[in-house]
Design a protein around this motif. Structure first.
Motif, PDB file in Angstrom:
ATOM      1  N   VAL B  49       0.830  -1.200   0.000  1.00  0.00           N
ATOM      2  CA  VAL B  49       0.000   0.000   0.000  1.00  0.00           C
ATOM      3  C   VAL B  49       0.869   1.255   0.000  1.00  0.00           C
ATOM      4  O   VAL B  49       0.607   2.212  -0.752  1.00  0.00           O
ATOM      5  CB  VAL B  49      -0.938  -0.018   1.222  1.00  0.00           C
ATOM      6  CG1 VAL B  49      -1.651   1.308   1.338  1.00  0.00           C
ATOM      7  CG2 VAL B  49      -1.937  -1.148   1.070  1.00  0.00           C
ATOM      8  N   LEU B  51       3.942   1.652  -1.080  1.00  0.00           N
ATOM      9  CA  LEU B  51       4.576   1.824  -2.386  1.00  0.00           C
ATOM     10  C   LEU B  51       3.575   2.314  -3.431  1.00  0.00           C
ATOM     11  O   LEU B  51       3.862   3.213  -4.220  1.00  0.00           O
ATOM     12  CB  LEU B  51       5.175   0.494  -2.859  1.00  0.00           C
ATOM     13  CG  LEU B  51       6.600   0.210  -2.390  1.00  0.00           C
ATOM     14  CD1 LEU B  51       6.999  -1.208  -2.770  1.00  0.00           C
ATOM     15  CD2 LEU B  51       7.558   1.218  -3.027  1.00  0.00           C
ATOM     16  N   ALA B  52       2.390   1.688  -3.403  1.00  0.00           N
ATOM     17  CA  ALA B  52       1.378   2.073  -4.379  1.00  0.00           C
ATOM     18  C   ALA B  52       0.999   3.534  -4.203  1.00  0.00           C
ATOM     19  O   ALA B  52       0.773   4.265  -5.162  1.00  0.00           O
ATOM     20  CB  ALA B  52       0.146   1.180  -4.230  1.00  0.00           C
ATOM     21  N   LYS B  53       0.967   3.960  -2.915  1.00  0.00           N
ATOM     22  CA  LYS B  53       0.634   5.363  -2.655  1.00  0.00           C
ATOM     23  C   LYS B  53       1.677   6.290  -3.257  1.00  0.00           C
ATOM     24  O   LYS B  53       1.340   7.328  -3.850  1.00  0.00           O
ATOM     25  CB  LYS B  53       0.577   5.582  -1.131  1.00  0.00           C
ATOM     26  CG  LYS B  53      -0.783   6.010  -0.652  1.00  0.00           C
ATOM     27  CD  LYS B  53      -0.756   6.266   0.835  1.00  0.00           C
ATOM     28  CE  LYS B  53      -1.336   7.610   1.120  1.00  0.00           C
ATOM     29  NZ  LYS B  53      -1.504   7.827   2.561  1.00  0.00           N
ATOM     30  N   MET B  55       3.552   5.507  -5.716  1.00  0.00           N
ATOM     31  CA  MET B  55       3.445   5.360  -7.165  1.00  0.00           C
ATOM     32  C   MET B  55       2.378   6.287  -7.726  1.00  0.00           C
ATOM     33  O   MET B  55       2.504   6.839  -8.809  1.00  0.00           O
ATOM     34  CB  MET B  55       3.065   3.917  -7.469  1.00  0.00           C
ATOM     35  CG  MET B  55       3.623   3.379  -8.736  1.00  0.00           C
ATOM     36  SD  MET B  55       3.351   1.614  -8.797  1.00  0.00           S
ATOM     37  CE  MET B  55       1.695   1.550  -9.387  1.00  0.00           C
ATOM     38  N   ARG B  56       1.327   6.481  -6.946  1.00  0.00           N
ATOM     39  CA  ARG B  56       0.238   7.329  -7.410  1.00  0.00           C
ATOM     40  C   ARG B  56       0.741   8.732  -7.753  1.00  0.00           C
ATOM     41  O   ARG B  56       0.254   9.364  -8.669  1.00  0.00           O
ATOM     42  CB  ARG B  56      -0.831   7.406  -6.322  1.00  0.00           C
ATOM     43  CG  ARG B  56      -2.200   7.629  -6.871  1.00  0.00           C
ATOM     44  CD  ARG B  56      -3.228   7.532  -5.796  1.00  0.00           C
ATOM     45  NE  ARG B  56      -4.396   6.814  -6.297  1.00  0.00           N
ATOM     46  CZ  ARG B  56      -5.482   6.603  -5.586  1.00  0.00           C
ATOM     47  NH1 ARG B  56      -5.553   7.011  -4.347  1.00  0.00           N
ATOM     48  NH2 ARG B  56      -6.495   5.958  -6.098  1.00  0.00           N
ATOM     49  N   VAL B  59       2.147   8.247 -11.298  1.00  0.00           N
ATOM     50  CA  VAL B  59       1.359   7.768 -12.437  1.00  0.00           C
ATOM     51  C   VAL B  59      -0.063   8.311 -12.487  1.00  0.00           C
ATOM     52  O   VAL B  59      -0.749   8.122 -13.482  1.00  0.00           O
ATOM     53  CB  VAL B  59       1.278   6.226 -12.452  1.00  0.00           C
ATOM     54  CG1 VAL B  59       2.654   5.621 -12.568  1.00  0.00           C
ATOM     55  CG2 VAL B  59       0.533   5.707 -11.247  1.00  0.00           C
ATOM     56  N   LYS B  60      -0.521   9.005 -11.418  1.00  0.00           N
ATOM     57  CA  LYS B  60      -1.921   9.412 -11.440  1.00  0.00           C
ATOM     58  C   LYS B  60      -2.126  10.595 -12.395  1.00  0.00           C
ATOM     59  O   LYS B  60      -1.374  11.557 -12.383  1.00  0.00           O
ATOM     60  CB  LYS B  60      -2.372   9.812 -10.041  1.00  0.00           C
ATOM     61  CG  LYS B  60      -3.857  10.067  -9.932  1.00  0.00           C
ATOM     62  CD  LYS B  60      -4.235  10.276  -8.513  1.00  0.00           C
ATOM     63  CE  LYS B  60      -4.862  11.606  -8.187  1.00  0.00           C
ATOM     64  NZ  LYS B  60      -5.417  12.405  -9.185  1.00  0.00           N
ATOM     65  N   ARG B  61      -3.130  10.474 -13.216  1.00  0.00           N
ATOM     66  CA  ARG B  61      -3.482  11.547 -14.138  1.00  0.00           C
ATOM     67  C   ARG B  61      -4.985  11.758 -14.080  1.00  0.00           C
ATOM     68  O   ARG B  61      -5.724  10.944 -13.543  1.00  0.00           O
ATOM     69  CB  ARG B  61      -3.086  11.193 -15.572  1.00  0.00           C
ATOM     70  CG  ARG B  61      -1.601  11.165 -15.839  1.00  0.00           C
ATOM     71  CD  ARG B  61      -0.964  12.544 -15.696  1.00  0.00           C
ATOM     72  NE  ARG B  61       0.452  12.508 -16.023  1.00  0.00           N
ATOM     73  CZ  ARG B  61       1.406  12.149 -15.163  1.00  0.00           C
ATOM     74  NH1 ARG B  61       1.079  11.796 -13.933  1.00  0.00           N
ATOM     75  NH2 ARG B  61       2.666  12.142 -15.529  1.00  0.00           N
ATOM     76  N   ASP B  62      -5.398  12.855 -14.663  1.00  0.00           N
ATOM     77  CA  ASP B  62      -6.815  13.151 -14.708  1.00  0.00           C
ATOM     78  C   ASP B  62      -7.553  12.060 -15.495  1.00  0.00           C
ATOM     79  O   ASP B  62      -6.960  11.385 -16.328  1.00  0.00           O
ATOM     80  CB  ASP B  62      -7.022  14.513 -15.368  1.00  0.00           C
ATOM     81  CG  ASP B  62      -8.388  15.042 -15.034  1.00  0.00           C
ATOM     82  OD1 ASP B  62      -8.775  14.924 -13.859  1.00  0.00           O
ATOM     83  OD2 ASP B  62      -9.067  15.540 -15.947  1.00  0.00           O
TER      84      ASP B  62
END
Lengths: 494, 68, 564
Positions: B49, B51-53, B55-56, B59-62
């Protein structure tokens, strides 16, 4: 009985033709013609079976042995051709009844003449194939040609008359050239029997007369088989003839001319002389390539779908000639196989168009808009025929394209192989135009919303359509027998 | 929700202690460490969790980033 | 049972006949009968090779039945059956035909005894399945379908190229063990790898599956990737690099699955992760490893279908599967919630559920061969699966905070389909011997040892604890509406951007060139049209005299040519 099969192949339709003309107009005439065609098909199938099992069959007419009498000689090549012509003849005859009754310019009282002429044409075509006598070829050629002029001229469109007239002129010139060629050969050798000619020709091969005969035969036969640029009679003749006639002639007439070409140049003159000494391939190859390319492009611009397919036929003939001019077993296999496959695909396509014109009265692109939705079965058959024409794998058309490309690569002619592929794309374009119009465009204003074509038309059409798929998978006949025929013609086989 | 959570904690502890009651068949030596699967699972999930956070952030985009 | 009849033909042939049946119950019953008949046919056939076809010089063995192909063909029939029940109320001929053709092609592929037949089925599966995406009939689905089709066809082209290379080098098209060293091996390996969604080749899956229709996704989840697993098991069993690839495959998607919002896309990532386990099994290549891959593929098709079906039902009733918009649905859809949790328990490998008895075969195989790094990573991935598929999916859809959505329970046919799938999941978990019996290699493996049960429960319970702790402390990342960049960013964004940049930089020169080319092409077409067009010289009707002139000119030319 069975030893008389070769002559029965010709005599049965020849006798049935006047009988048809004598019968009272009505169903019985068609039935007689249909039975005749079915018998021809049966005889052709039996012949092919016997030839494959026993080898060449020689039949002496009236008991006069060759070379004095007329010899009928059946080997793998012409047994195979007989089957194509007889099969198409039978399927189209099944299709023809409805068309003749409702779609051609003939009063009911004259309709028996249609069947009589059709059977005569069939007689001529079968005779040209089965005979082993050069002059006999000419006689049967005239029988089939004269009857086909008549068949074309009864199309509904008035332009059918001019088309038939032009075909008559060109066909007669072609036949005359052929006759002149045969005459020269007779003068030089004193024989008309093909086998005999082949035996005697080498002794006199290096004379101007024989060379002139060769030239006359080249052009004469090329006219009949519509080799580019001698194809000009073909598009109109096919476009304006009744749909049943177009289907029949497109699938058989030019094929038989190609067979005659094979017979003369491979059997009589011999491949060594025709292609080694005379360099016939140097003439055929460029004309074939030009024809494939030019006719395919013309087809793309056509708006009359029937005329478009006629041009496509010119291109397809180019493929066959291309195969022949490769002068190899693979090339010849491609050509001979394409005789069969093209008969199947063009038969399907023209019959499908016949169904369309039967219902909506026209086959121009703008009138055919949206027709795929009201005639799903008809257009389904058209699509299958089209796929086969393009040469999609698992259809019959693929088989011959495959061998053609293989043959070209064997000779190391990469550009030719590429051109074959490229022109297949041109075929995609012109077939797609029809498919796109038929399926994705709204129906034009004012066209009556009629339904699917009657079963009497659909069944023969689908018979050929399914044959396209069947022979795409089971290639024992259209590739296996074709290869045997090719080997026999080149004299390398068993 | 609290009851669920404390119930779960209870189950976890019981399972962990279960390790004492039987002989573990282990192929690798680390498998036989006390409560290996328990704490390995816990650490992995927390790491996952976290790491994924992170990563967000990258990689997070609209939602209509690709415009279709 | 008809001797030598390929079961695939029942589905493929039936797909077209189905259209002849009247819409409604008659067609549904007909369609339902097809996979049943196919399965019976499959069951009745003894192992062996049938239906050889001669195509040119090649001999195609279109039907080869052995342990490996049997297990896959059987589960494909079950999946097709479930999908048909699930789609009972669907009134869409496109999806109905594709829904039979696609499974048929997949069955044909796993039964293919040679590479050419495999290729044909491979492409048929690609082309028929894309209609399940396009059938959503939105612009977004159209684009996703297009990208999907490109990847699938690309795989087919590579396969064909590999087959041709292989054929030329060996003269054989038999589909047996190939290995990377065989001629064309790499091409075929990558072709399989695309369909199996290897890392970096995987994006088509997460991209396209969530965009398909409600039933389309269920079907898609079952066939394409499992077909690839079968092909890998057949052609590349024991290829060492597959262990690394599979481990990576099992690992990286779980990170994406944690932050992904579209719950069907979460499932797509989790599918990628499950495929990783199978790929590792194939890579180990021992009888136990291969059996594990096959068994896990079998189980995965069923529980993934169940999960996709439950999310499909949510999409149908609630209109969305975004975690951020859902929650509290257990009040409206209690049965769907329950069935979804059966699926979640199955994929998480709870004892008595299917993955428990199948995934352990792979882990055991890895352990026996001493692959301890992979073993640890796969354990990590197992915890991760439970975390995102086992907890996250049901939690955010059916529990979490109440979203206020009130809708109907899923339609009865969907509940029946999900119920059947759930029953199979539990059945496999409780009676593993039944599944073990149809695996390609005989094995003696007991999943229910004390050690295995307790350690697995420890792993799962403590993972759940981690989740709870993180949620309670607010560390757990909230569900957000977003797009998460994956490697498809490369071709969906970078390539267009680079292309645009390059385009801009050379635009002036390009434009000049462009105009010139355009001018040339226009002139070419105009020239072609002038000569070949409708009224062009080559297309018009010629006067008879000119035709004759041509004949004479040619005759003259011929004579001269021959005399020379």
């Amino acid at each position: 009985m069975t030893e008389h099969l070769p002559v029965l192949q010709v005599v049965v339709p020849l006798i049935a033709a006047p009988l048809c003309a004598l019968l009272r107009p009505g169903r019985a005439v068609w039935l007689l013609a249909m039975v005749t065609c079915a018998l021809c098909l049966l005889i052709a199938a039996l012949l092919l079976d016997r030839v494959l099992a026993q080898g060449v069959i020689s039949y002496a007419m009236g008991g006069w042995p060759a070379p004095w009498g007329i010899e009928y000689r059946v080997d793998a090549a012409n047994a195979y051709m007989l089957l194509i012509v007889a099969a198409i003849g039978a399927v189209v005859m099944a299709f023809a009844r409805t068309v003749v009754e409702q779609r051609i310019r003939l009063p009911a009282s004259k309709q028996p003449w249609f069947y009589a002429t059709y059977l005569l044409c069939l007689t001529g075509l079968l005779g040209m194939i089965v005979t082993g006598d050069a002059f006999n070829v000419f006689v049967f050629l005239e029988i089939s040609s004269l009857s086909s002029y008549v068949l074309i001229s009864i199309g509904r469109d008035r332009r059918a008359l001019t088309a038939a007239y032009q075909y008559l002129i060109m066909g007669t010139i072609g036949a005359t050239f052929i006759l002149i060629g045969i005459g020269f050969l007779y003068v030089m050798t004193g024989t008309l029997n093909m086998a005999d000619l082949a035996a005697r020709l080498p002794a006199v091969a290096d004379t101007r007369t024989v060379r002139a005969a060769f030239a006359f035969l080249t052009i004469g036969i090329s006219l009949k088989l519509a080799l580019f640029p001698l194809h000009l009679w073909l598009p109109n003749a096919y476009a304006y003839a009744p749909s049943a006639v177009t289907a029949f002639l497109a699938a058989t007439a030019t094929k038989v001319a190609i067979y005659v070409l094979l017979r003369f140049f491979f059997t009589i003159f011999g491949a060594q002389f025709s292609f080694g000494t005379m360099r016939l391939d140097a003439i055929l190859l460029p004309l074939a390539l030009a024809g494939i390319f030019s006719a395919s492009v013309v087809a793309i611009f056509q708006t009359n779908v029937k005329r478009m397919l006629a041009y496509s036929s010119v291109a397809q003939i180019g493929y066959m000639i291309l195969g022949i001019s490769l002068v190899s077993v693979t090339g010849l296999t491609a050509a001979i196989s394409h005789l069969f496959n093209h008969a199947l695909m063009k038969g399907t396509l023209f019959m499908a168009l016949g169904c369309v014109s039967f219902r909506i009265g026209a086959v121009s692109l703008d009138r055919m808009a949206g027709v795929g939705r009201i005639m799903p079965w008809t257009m389904g058959a058209f699509v299958i025929g089209g796929l086969s024409l393009i040469g999609v794998p698992m259809t019959a058309g693929f088989v011959s394209k495959w061998y053609l490309i293989l043959g070209a690569l064997e000779r190391g002619w990469w550009p030719v192989a590429l051109l074959v592929l490229f022109t297949s794309l041109l075929a995609v374009v012109y077939i797609w135009r029809v498919v796109e119009t038929a399926y994705f465009q709204p129906a034009p204003e004012g066209r009556a919303t009629t339904g699917e074509a009657p079963l009497a038309l659909l069944v023969p059409t689908w018979t050929l359509a399914l044959a396209n798929l069947y022979f795409g998978l089971d290639t024992s006949l259209n590739a296996g027998v074709a290869r045997r025929a090719a080997e026999a013609l080149l004299g390398v086989g068993p | 929700m609290d009851q669920f959570f404390y119930g779960l904690v209870g189950i976890c502890i019981v399972l962990l202690l279960g390790d004492l009651l039987y002989h573990k068949h282990a192929t690798f030596s680390f498998e036989s460490w006390f409560g290996f699967f328990a704490w390995y699972g816990f650490i992995c999930c927390v790491a996952l969790v976290l790491l994924a956070k992170q990563m967000r952030k990258v990689v997070k985009r609209d939602e209509d980033y690709y415009g279709d | 049972m008809i001797d030598g009849l390929n079961p695939a033909l029942i589905l493929i042939g039936g797909s077209l006949l189905a259209l002849l049946a009247p819409q409604g119950r008659a067609r549904n019953l007909f369609m339902l009968a097809l996979p049943v008949l196919g399965a019976l046919q499959l069951w009745g056939l003894p192992y062996g090779e049938y239906a050889r076809i001669e195509l040119f010089d090649l001999t195609l063995t279109t039907l080869r039945l052995d342990g490996l192909s049997f297990a896959f063909a059987l589960v494909f029939h079950i999946a097709a059956l479930l999908a048909i029940i699930y789609a009972w109320r669907l009134d869409d001929p496109v999806q109905q035909v594709a829904g039979l053709l696609y499974p048929g092609a997949a069955v044909g592929a796993v039964l293919a005894g040679d590479l050419v037949t495999l290729f044909i089925c491979w492409e048929l599966a690609a082309v028929s399945s894309v209609f399940l995406i396009w059938a959503r009939r939105t612009q977004r689905a159209y684009h996703a379908g297009m990208r999907y089709l490109l990847a699938q066809i690309g795989s087919g082209v590579l396969l064909l190229a590999g087959v041709i290379v292989h054929l030329r080098a060996t003269g054989s098209i038999t589909f047996e063990h190939l290995g990377l060293d065989s001629p064309g091996g790499w091409l075929i390996f990558i072709a399989f790898g695309i369909k199996a969604a290897f890392p970096l080749l995987h994006n088509w899956l997460q991209d396209a599956y969530p965009e398909a229709t409600v039933t389309g996704t269920v079907l898609l989840s079952a066939f394409t990737t499992k077909m690839a697993i079968y092909a890998l098991a057949r052609g590349f069993a024991g290829t060492e690099s597959l262990i690394t690839i599979g481990t990576l495959m099992a690992m990286f998607p779980i990170f994406y699955a944690v932050i992904e919002n579209d719950l069907r896309r979460v499932l797509a990532y989790s599918m990628n992760n499950q495929l990783g386990f199978m790929v590792v099994g194939v890579g180990i290549g021992t009888p136990l490893g291969l059996d594990g891959a096959v068994a896990h593929a079998f189980a995965d098709i069923l529980f993934k279908a169940l999960l996709f079906m439950s999310m499909g039902a949510v999409l149908l009733r609630a209109g969305t599967v975004n975690g951020s918009e859902l929650g509290g649905l257990y009040k409206s859809m209690p049965l769907t919630a329950g069935l979804c949790m059966v699926g979640a328990a199955s994929i998480s490998a709870f004892p008595l559920f299917s993955a428990f008895v199948t995934k352990s075969l792979i882990l055991e195989a890895a352990a026996r061969e001493g692959h301890w790094v992979s073993f640890l990573f796969l354990l990590f991935a197992s915890a991760g699966v439970f975390h995102h598929a086992g907890i996250k999916i049901p939690f955010f859809a059916f529990f979490a905070h109440d979203s206020g959505i009130r809708c109907e329970e899923a339609p009865r046919n969907m509940l029946v389909a999900m119920g059947l799938a759930a029953a199979l999941c539990v059945g496999i978990g409780v009676f593993p011997e039944a599944l073990y019996a149809i695996l390609p290699y005989p094995i003696a493996f007991d999943p229910y040892t004390t050690t295995h049960v307790v350690t697995q429960l420890q792993l799962l319970a403590w993972s759940a604890l981690a989740f709870s702790v993180l949620v309670r402390t607010g560390i757990y990342p909230p569900e957000l509406r977003s797009v998460n960049l994956d490697f498809d960013w490369g071709y969906r964004k970078l390539m267009p951007v680079v292309a645009t940049g390059v385009w801009g930089a050379v635009s002036r020169g390009w434009e000049a060139f462009n105009t010139a080319v355009e001018h040339l092409v226009k002139r070419l077409i105009a020239g072609l049209a002038r000569h070949h067009g409708q009224y062009g010289v080559l297309a018009t009707t010629w006067p008879t005299g000119s035709m004759v002139l041509w004949a004479v000119v040619l005759l003259g030319a011929c004579l001269i040519f021959y005399y020379l």
